[in-house]
Motif scaffolding. Structure first.
Motif, mmCIF file in Angstrom:
data_model
loop_
_atom_site.group_PDB
_atom_site.id
_atom_site.type_symbol
_atom_site.label_atom_id
_atom_site.label_comp_id
_atom_site.label_asym_id
_atom_site.label_seq_id
_atom_site.Cartn_x
_atom_site.Cartn_y
_atom_site.Cartn_z
ATOM 1 N N PHE A 1 0.795 -1.213 0.000
ATOM 2 C CA PHE A 1 0.000 0.000 0.000
ATOM 3 C C PHE A 1 0.835 1.274 0.000
ATOM 4 O O PHE A 1 0.303 2.354 0.100
ATOM 5 C CB PHE A 1 -0.952 0.012 1.199
ATOM 6 C CG PHE A 1 -2.089 -0.946 1.058
ATOM 7 C CD1 PHE A 1 -3.111 -0.700 0.162
ATOM 8 C CD2 PHE A 1 -2.140 -2.093 1.813
ATOM 9 C CE1 PHE A 1 -4.154 -1.574 0.020
ATOM 10 C CE2 PHE A 1 -3.176 -2.977 1.684
ATOM 11 C CZ PHE A 1 -4.189 -2.718 0.783
ATOM 12 N N SER A 2 2.148 1.180 -0.078
ATOM 13 C CA SER A 2 2.972 2.383 -0.106
ATOM 14 C C SER A 2 3.117 2.876 -1.548
ATOM 15 O O SER A 2 3.335 2.098 -2.462
ATOM 16 C CB SER A 2 4.350 2.108 0.500
ATOM 17 O OG SER A 2 5.007 1.115 -0.246
ATOM 18 N N LEU A 3 2.958 4.176 -1.694
ATOM 19 C CA LEU A 3 3.046 4.775 -3.017
ATOM 20 C C LEU A 3 4.507 5.051 -3.368
ATOM 21 O O LEU A 3 5.318 5.334 -2.483
ATOM 22 C CB LEU A 3 2.246 6.069 -3.060
ATOM 23 C CG LEU A 3 0.742 5.926 -2.856
ATOM 24 C CD1 LEU A 3 0.100 7.294 -2.758
ATOM 25 C CD2 LEU A 3 0.115 5.128 -3.975
ATOM 26 N N LEU B 1 5.426 9.456 -7.201
ATOM 27 C CA LEU B 1 3.999 9.777 -7.153
ATOM 28 C C LEU B 1 3.690 10.705 -5.976
ATOM 29 O O LEU B 1 2.895 11.644 -6.108
ATOM 30 C CB LEU B 1 3.174 8.497 -7.057
ATOM 31 C CG LEU B 1 1.686 8.620 -7.313
ATOM 32 C CD1 LEU B 1 1.428 9.184 -8.701
ATOM 33 C CD2 LEU B 1 1.020 7.278 -7.178
ATOM 34 N N ASN B 2 4.331 10.478 -4.831
ATOM 35 C CA ASN B 2 4.167 11.385 -3.688
ATOM 36 C C ASN B 2 4.663 12.786 -4.029
ATOM 37 O O ASN B 2 4.024 13.782 -3.675
ATOM 38 C CB ASN B 2 4.925 10.849 -2.469
ATOM 39 C CG ASN B 2 4.203 9.720 -1.789
ATOM 40 O OD1 ASN B 2 2.990 9.657 -1.811
ATOM 41 N ND2 ASN B 2 4.959 8.820 -1.187
ATOM 42 N N LEU B 3 5.787 12.863 -4.709
ATOM 43 C CA LEU B 3 6.350 14.151 -5.093
ATOM 44 C C LEU B 3 5.425 14.894 -6.060
ATOM 45 O O LEU B 3 5.174 16.092 -5.900
ATOM 46 C CB LEU B 3 7.724 13.945 -5.731
ATOM 47 C CG LEU B 3 8.488 15.200 -6.135
ATOM 48 C CD1 LEU B 3 8.825 16.028 -4.907
ATOM 49 C CD2 LEU B 3 9.749 14.830 -6.885
ATOM 50 N N ILE B 4 4.885 14.195 -7.037
ATOM 51 C CA ILE B 4 3.952 14.821 -7.991
ATOM 52 C C ILE B 4 2.708 15.318 -7.263
ATOM 53 O O ILE B 4 2.210 16.422 -7.525
ATOM 54 C CB ILE B 4 3.596 13.835 -9.121
ATOM 55 C CG1 ILE B 4 4.817 13.587 -10.002
ATOM 56 C CG2 ILE B 4 2.430 14.345 -9.957
ATOM 57 C CD1 ILE B 4 4.634 12.472 -11.024
ATOM 58 N N TRP C 1 -6.458 4.330 5.431
ATOM 59 C CA TRP C 1 -5.049 4.354 4.998
ATOM 60 C C TRP C 1 -4.128 4.651 6.177
ATOM 61 O O TRP C 1 -3.056 4.043 6.311
ATOM 62 C CB TRP C 1 -4.835 5.413 3.915
ATOM 63 C CG TRP C 1 -5.171 4.942 2.546
ATOM 64 C CD1 TRP C 1 -6.292 5.259 1.832
ATOM 65 C CD2 TRP C 1 -4.410 4.075 1.709
ATOM 66 N NE1 TRP C 1 -6.262 4.644 0.617
ATOM 67 C CE2 TRP C 1 -5.111 3.907 0.507
ATOM 68 C CE3 TRP C 1 -3.188 3.429 1.859
ATOM 69 C CZ2 TRP C 1 -4.646 3.128 -0.529
ATOM 70 C CZ3 TRP C 1 -2.722 2.637 0.824
ATOM 71 C CH2 TRP C 1 -3.444 2.490 -0.352
ATOM 72 N N ILE C 2 -4.534 5.571 7.038
ATOM 73 C CA ILE C 2 -3.719 5.889 8.214
ATOM 74 C C ILE C 2 -3.637 4.680 9.137
ATOM 75 O O ILE C 2 -2.576 4.362 9.672
ATOM 76 C CB ILE C 2 -4.273 7.137 8.942
ATOM 77 C CG1 ILE C 2 -4.081 8.376 8.068
ATOM 78 C CG2 ILE C 2 -3.600 7.328 10.289
ATOM 79 C CD1 ILE C 2 -4.779 9.612 8.578
#
Length: 145
Positions: free
Chosen positions: A11-13, A17-20, A90-91
């Motif tokens: 489940f980790s992106l 993708l996090n930066l975008i 998600w958390i």
């Protein structure tokens, strides 16, 4: 994990993708401030009031849930948080908490909202009708049976 033929899901992106996502969020906020650059103190205070009240309500609901259940504080906070269900789930996944309990709590909350919504809309319409037409309600009460 319950389905042995299904591959394990991560489940980790990816970092890219996090930066975008962060860049797009910054652009959205920057564009809003570009349109309306004058941010007054009164606007900030007025924006903080509902945020603080929502936060306080979530903390009070988590405290009540903690008194009524044997769950830990963070699980109670995630179950009663007024935020979106997917975000809280998600958390819970990220913090390795009881995801099943958090999911069930948010499902119960959403079902309760959807069941009570028609009643609340009908009540609001009735109150609005009585507020705008007070003569109709007085006339109906004074008529003989």
């Amino acid at each position: 994990n319950l389905l042995p033929w299904f591959p394990s899901v991560d489940f980790s992106l990816p970092t890219l993708l996090n930066l975008i996502g962060q860049i797009l969020l910054g652009l959205t906020i920057g564009e809003y401030w570009g349109i309306s650059p004058k941010l007054r103190k009164g606007a900030i205070v007025h924006a903080l009031i509902p945020v603080l009240l929502t936060f306080l309500t979530g903390v009070m609901a988590a405290g009540l849930a903690m008194l009524l259940t044997s769950w830990d504080w963070l699980t109670c906070l995630l179950v009663t948080a007024p935020g979106g269900s997917p975000e809280m789930i998600w958390i819970a996944l990220g913090l390795d908490r009881d995801v099943e309990i958090v999911t069930a709590g948010h499902l119960v909350r959403l079902i309760a909202i959807n069941i009570s919504l028609p009643i609340l809309v009908s009540l609001a319409g009735s109150l609005d009708h009585h507020r705008t037409n007070p003569q109709d309600s007085r006339r109906s009460c004074n008529q003989p049976p």
